[in-house]
Design a protein around this motif. Structure first.
Motif, PDB file in Angstrom:
ATOM      1  N   TYR A 110       1.304  -7.144  -7.529  1.00  0.00           N
ATOM      2  CA  TYR A 110       0.824  -7.567  -6.209  1.00  0.00           C
ATOM      3  C   TYR A 110       1.011  -6.449  -5.179  1.00  0.00           C
ATOM      4  O   TYR A 110       2.032  -5.752  -5.178  1.00  0.00           O
ATOM      5  CB  TYR A 110       1.602  -8.818  -5.777  1.00  0.00           C
ATOM      6  CG  TYR A 110       1.223  -9.352  -4.412  1.00  0.00           C
ATOM      7  CD1 TYR A 110       0.087 -10.135  -4.236  1.00  0.00           C
ATOM      8  CD2 TYR A 110       2.015  -9.078  -3.307  1.00  0.00           C
ATOM      9  CE1 TYR A 110      -0.253 -10.622  -2.991  1.00  0.00           C
ATOM     10  CE2 TYR A 110       1.689  -9.570  -2.054  1.00  0.00           C
ATOM     11  CZ  TYR A 110       0.553 -10.335  -1.903  1.00  0.00           C
ATOM     12  OH  TYR A 110       0.212 -10.831  -0.665  1.00  0.00           O
ATOM     13  N   VAL A 111       0.033  -6.302  -4.301  1.00  0.00           N
ATOM     14  CA  VAL A 111       0.099  -5.330  -3.214  1.00  0.00           C
ATOM     15  C   VAL A 111       0.394  -6.077  -1.914  1.00  0.00           C
ATOM     16  O   VAL A 111      -0.343  -6.985  -1.522  1.00  0.00           O
ATOM     17  CB  VAL A 111      -1.214  -4.530  -3.082  1.00  0.00           C
ATOM     18  CG1 VAL A 111      -1.169  -3.630  -1.849  1.00  0.00           C
ATOM     19  CG2 VAL A 111      -1.449  -3.710  -4.352  1.00  0.00           C
ATOM     20  N   ALA A 112       1.495  -5.687  -1.250  1.00  0.00           N
ATOM     21  CA  ALA A 112       1.945  -6.356  -0.034  1.00  0.00           C
ATOM     22  C   ALA A 112       1.492  -5.600   1.204  1.00  0.00           C
ATOM     23  O   ALA A 112       1.413  -4.361   1.204  1.00  0.00           O
ATOM     24  CB  ALA A 112       3.474  -6.469  -0.045  1.00  0.00           C
ATOM     25  N   THR A 113       1.216  -6.366   2.268  1.00  0.00           N
ATOM     26  CA  THR A 113       0.791  -5.792   3.541  1.00  0.00           C
ATOM     27  C   THR A 113       1.819  -6.107   4.621  1.00  0.00           C
ATOM     28  O   THR A 113       2.367  -7.204   4.666  1.00  0.00           O
ATOM     29  CB  THR A 113      -0.582  -6.342   3.952  1.00  0.00           C
ATOM     30  OG1 THR A 113      -1.539  -6.049   2.926  1.00  0.00           O
ATOM     31  CG2 THR A 113      -1.053  -5.739   5.270  1.00  0.00           C
ATOM     32  N   THR A 114       2.072  -5.135   5.503  1.00  0.00           N
ATOM     33  CA  THR A 114       3.064  -5.291   6.569  1.00  0.00           C
ATOM     34  C   THR A 114       2.423  -5.925   7.798  1.00  0.00           C
ATOM     35  O   THR A 114       1.378  -5.468   8.287  1.00  0.00           O
ATOM     36  CB  THR A 114       3.642  -3.922   6.965  1.00  0.00           C
ATOM     37  OG1 THR A 114       4.144  -3.273   5.794  1.00  0.00           O
ATOM     38  CG2 THR A 114       4.755  -4.073   7.992  1.00  0.00           C
ATOM     39  N   GLY A 131       0.209  -3.003   9.025  1.00  0.00           N
ATOM     40  CA  GLY A 131      -0.915  -2.646   8.179  1.00  0.00           C
ATOM     41  C   GLY A 131      -0.541  -1.794   6.985  1.00  0.00           C
ATOM     42  O   GLY A 131      -1.365  -1.604   6.074  1.00  0.00           O
ATOM     43  N   GLU A 132       0.683  -1.273   6.944  1.00  0.00           N
ATOM     44  CA  GLU A 132       1.103  -0.431   5.824  1.00  0.00           C
ATOM     45  C   GLU A 132       1.213  -1.288   4.563  1.00  0.00           C
ATOM     46  O   GLU A 132       1.720  -2.422   4.602  1.00  0.00           O
ATOM     47  CB  GLU A 132       2.445   0.232   6.142  1.00  0.00           C
ATOM     48  CG  GLU A 132       2.790   1.379   5.223  1.00  0.00           C
ATOM     49  CD  GLU A 132       3.989   2.184   5.741  1.00  0.00           C
ATOM     50  OE1 GLU A 132       4.366   3.161   5.062  1.00  0.00           O
ATOM     51  OE2 GLU A 132       4.535   1.837   6.817  1.00  0.00           O
ATOM     52  N   ARG A 133       0.737  -0.712   3.445  1.00  0.00           N
ATOM     53  CA  ARG A 133       0.667  -1.488   2.201  1.00  0.00           C
ATOM     54  C   ARG A 133       1.527  -0.833   1.117  1.00  0.00           C
ATOM     55  O   ARG A 133       1.616   0.394   1.007  1.00  0.00           O
ATOM     56  CB  ARG A 133      -0.777  -1.625   1.730  1.00  0.00           C
ATOM     57  CG  ARG A 133      -1.717  -2.164   2.815  1.00  0.00           C
ATOM     58  CD  ARG A 133      -3.064  -2.535   2.257  1.00  0.00           C
ATOM     59  NE  ARG A 133      -2.988  -3.801   1.544  1.00  0.00           N
ATOM     60  CZ  ARG A 133      -3.936  -4.251   0.720  1.00  0.00           C
ATOM     61  NH1 ARG A 133      -5.014  -3.496   0.477  1.00  0.00           N
ATOM     62  NH2 ARG A 133      -3.818  -5.409   0.126  1.00  0.00           N
ATOM     63  N   PHE A 134       2.165  -1.715   0.315  1.00  0.00           N
ATOM     64  CA  PHE A 134       3.089  -1.261  -0.724  1.00  0.00           C
ATOM     65  C   PHE A 134       2.895  -2.093  -1.992  1.00  0.00           C
ATOM     66  O   PHE A 134       2.482  -3.261  -1.922  1.00  0.00           O
ATOM     67  CB  PHE A 134       4.552  -1.453  -0.283  1.00  0.00           C
ATOM     68  CG  PHE A 134       4.942  -0.739   0.966  1.00  0.00           C
ATOM     69  CD1 PHE A 134       5.502   0.532   0.922  1.00  0.00           C
ATOM     70  CD2 PHE A 134       4.772  -1.349   2.209  1.00  0.00           C
ATOM     71  CE1 PHE A 134       5.890   1.180   2.081  1.00  0.00           C
ATOM     72  CE2 PHE A 134       5.156  -0.701   3.377  1.00  0.00           C
ATOM     73  CZ  PHE A 134       5.709   0.562   3.314  1.00  0.00           C
ATOM     74  N   HIS A 135       3.233  -1.503  -3.114  1.00  0.00           N
ATOM     75  CA  HIS A 135       3.432  -2.312  -4.318  1.00  0.00           C
ATOM     76  C   HIS A 135       4.731  -3.089  -4.133  1.00  0.00           C
ATOM     77  O   HIS A 135       5.770  -2.496  -3.812  1.00  0.00           O
ATOM     78  CB  HIS A 135       3.529  -1.420  -5.562  1.00  0.00           C
ATOM     79  CG  HIS A 135       2.252  -0.712  -5.892  1.00  0.00           C
ATOM     80  ND1 HIS A 135       1.148  -1.366  -6.388  1.00  0.00           N
ATOM     81  CD2 HIS A 135       1.907   0.601  -5.782  1.00  0.00           C
ATOM     82  CE1 HIS A 135       0.174  -0.505  -6.581  1.00  0.00           C
ATOM     83  NE2 HIS A 135       0.601   0.701  -6.223  1.00  0.00           N
ATOM     84  N   ILE A 136       4.656  -4.384  -4.296  1.00  0.00           N
ATOM     85  CA  ILE A 136       5.825  -5.203  -3.962  1.00  0.00           C
ATOM     86  C   ILE A 136       7.037  -4.854  -4.818  1.00  0.00           C
ATOM     87  O   ILE A 136       8.182  -4.971  -4.373  1.00  0.00           O
ATOM     88  CB  ILE A 136       5.487  -6.708  -4.048  1.00  0.00           C
ATOM     89  CG1 ILE A 136       6.533  -7.511  -3.245  1.00  0.00           C
ATOM     90  CG2 ILE A 136       5.387  -7.182  -5.499  1.00  0.00           C
ATOM     91  CD1 ILE A 136       6.113  -8.895  -2.862  1.00  0.00           C
TER      92      ILE A 136
END
Length: 462
Positions: A110-114, A131-136
């Motif tokens: 899952y890819v998480a969004t801030t 808006g910064e996105r990370f692999h959870i």
């Protein structure tokens, strides 16, 4: 004389037929070999199960923490407690439940969004921006190694959204919260960058509800989570808090998850966001290298909670959980390490692991008004516990002398209770594995005819 023999042969034949019918009915419902235990034998069983070897005695520990617990990580028995059942704020030790809840719900890819709300969390921070996105999966290391508060909220909001995506429309409509701001449930979290503070709080509330649900499943009835990062907070249900004992129970559960252990044992970790910005985190749990065989731990501090710590110790024979709440305030930062060492030394010097129950036993119980007169129930279990020299250990066999039909397979008809220092630490139910139906009027008539025919046969023979 011939007529007498003729009558006798008829009676014998009729008796055999009745016997065969009755035997067929009985064997249909149960087949047991009677093994009778007297009340005296139960007493002998109790005595034989107390073959416990005491360990050397040590004095109870003296601690800085206001609230503390040392528990057996295999069965959650409290070995030592200092106000262990008193509710108190627990700061970032909360994050062990944040992590285990996310691990059990959210997809690995899952890819998480801030959100703006997450980015505004106070220190300690990853300093993620809206808006910064990370692999959870990467965020889990930020959460546990450096205890980043913004990361906890990013994980909470995104795991809540992922959870909603797994629900049916009906289940989502039955939620207590207004989630109309979510237009799609396709696991694309990019919309989170544009949600409002109140909408973020709804997602966080859904997540903390999941945390509280997990705590209740573990038997933690005095735990209440308001925030995913452990910051001091209160809602309509109370203060964000737990007890030293229940925090230990939660850690005991968490360390059974190999992914949880891998994350919390990592000394340093480097990762990138989806725009390839690099982040590095190092583990703040210094006790991992200060004391042998520490397999996990989490620190915490807030103004209300003071310094807090929970850790797990495991060697070839022992698993201990140590929890400390309100273990000093600024200028007392090392108290938690001192108290942890004191409790673990106390555990290793005071307790030995003993096999308390490790045998197969079978008990015979009479059945009244049943098509079978007896049933056997068996127990084949193993139970070990940490015992010190002044511990009192008892095994109680709560078994009725008789039960009344009907009896159904799966019925609990007794128990074996293991009691240490007056506390029932383990109960094994004795469960019936067969049906025994109640005797009918036809069964009673059949018995009467059998007895009558037997009497007449004897009379004729004479």
């Amino acid at each position: 004389m011939r007529s007498r023999k003729y009558i006798l042969s008829i009676l014998l034949t009729f008796t055999i037929i009745i016997k065969c019918i009755s035997f067929t009915q009985i064997s249909t419902y149960a087949s047991y070999v009677p093994v009778k235990y007297s009340s005296e034998l139960y007493a002998e069983l109790n005595a034989s199960d107390k073959n416990i070897t005491a360990s050397a005695s040590t004095s109870p520990p003296t601690l800085h923490a206001r609230y503390a617990a040392l528990i057996d990580g295999d069965n959650n028995r409290l070995l030592y407690g200092k106000e262990a059942d008193v509710k108190a704020p627990n700061a970032s030790t909360t994050k062990i439940m944040t992590l285990i809840t996310a691990l059990e719900i959210c997809g690995d890819d899952y890819v998480a969004t801030t959100s703006a709300y997450a980015a505004a969390m106070p220190d300690v921070q990853l300093n993620a921006v809206r808006g910064e996105r990370f692999h959870i999966q990467d965020l889990y290391y930020s959460l546990m190694l450096k205890s980043h508060n913004d990361t906890a909220v990013i994980i909470a909001e995104n795991t809540a959204y992922y959870y909603l995506c797994t629900l049916s429309d009906k289940d989502r409509n039955e939620l207590l919260y207004d989630t109309a701001f979510i237009n799609s449930y396709n696991s694309d979290s990019s919309f989170i960058k544009d949600i409002s503070k109140e909408q973020s709080r709804i997602l966080v509330r859904i997540f903390t509800d999941l945390m509280n649900k997990k705590a209740l499943e573990l038997g933690c009835t005095n735990t209440h989570f308001v925030t995913p990062n452990g910051l001091d907070a209160t809602d309509e249900y109370g203060v964000h808090s737990t007890t030293a004992y229940e925090l230990g129970v939660m850690m005991s559960y968490c360390i059974k998850n190999s992914h949880f252990l891998d994350i919390t044992q990592t000394q340093s970790y480097t990762f990138h966001n989806l725009s390839n910005k690099e982040y590095s985190v190092t583990n703040a749990n210094a006790f991992l290298s200060m004391y042998n065989n520490i397999i996990s731990g989490k620190t915490g501090f807030t103004a209300d909670a003071g310094y807090c710590y929970v850790c797990a110790y495991k060697d070839d024979e022992h698993t201990y959980i140590v929890t400390l709440l309100a273990c000093g305030w600024p200028n007392n930062k090392t108290y938690k390490w001192t108290d942890s060492k004191v409790l673990l030394d106390y555990a290793k010097n005071s307790f030995t692991k003993q096999n308390i129950f490790n045998d197969r036993k079978t008990f015979n119980i009479c059945v009244t008004d049943g098509k079978c007169k007896n049933i056997n129930v068996s127990i084949d279990e193993n139970y070990s516990a940490y015992i010190k020299d002044d511990d009192s250990v008892d095994i109680e066999y709560n078994i009725p002398e008789s039960i009344k039909a009907p009896v159904k397979s799966g019925d609990v008809i007794g128990s074996v209770d293991i009691i240490i220092n007056g506390e029932n630490v383990k109960q094994y139910p004795l469960i019936c594995s067969n049906d025994v139906n109640k005797r009918s009027c036809l069964d009673n008539i059949s018995d009467f005819i059998q007895h009558l025919l037997s009497f007449l046969c004897i009379s004729v023979i004479k």
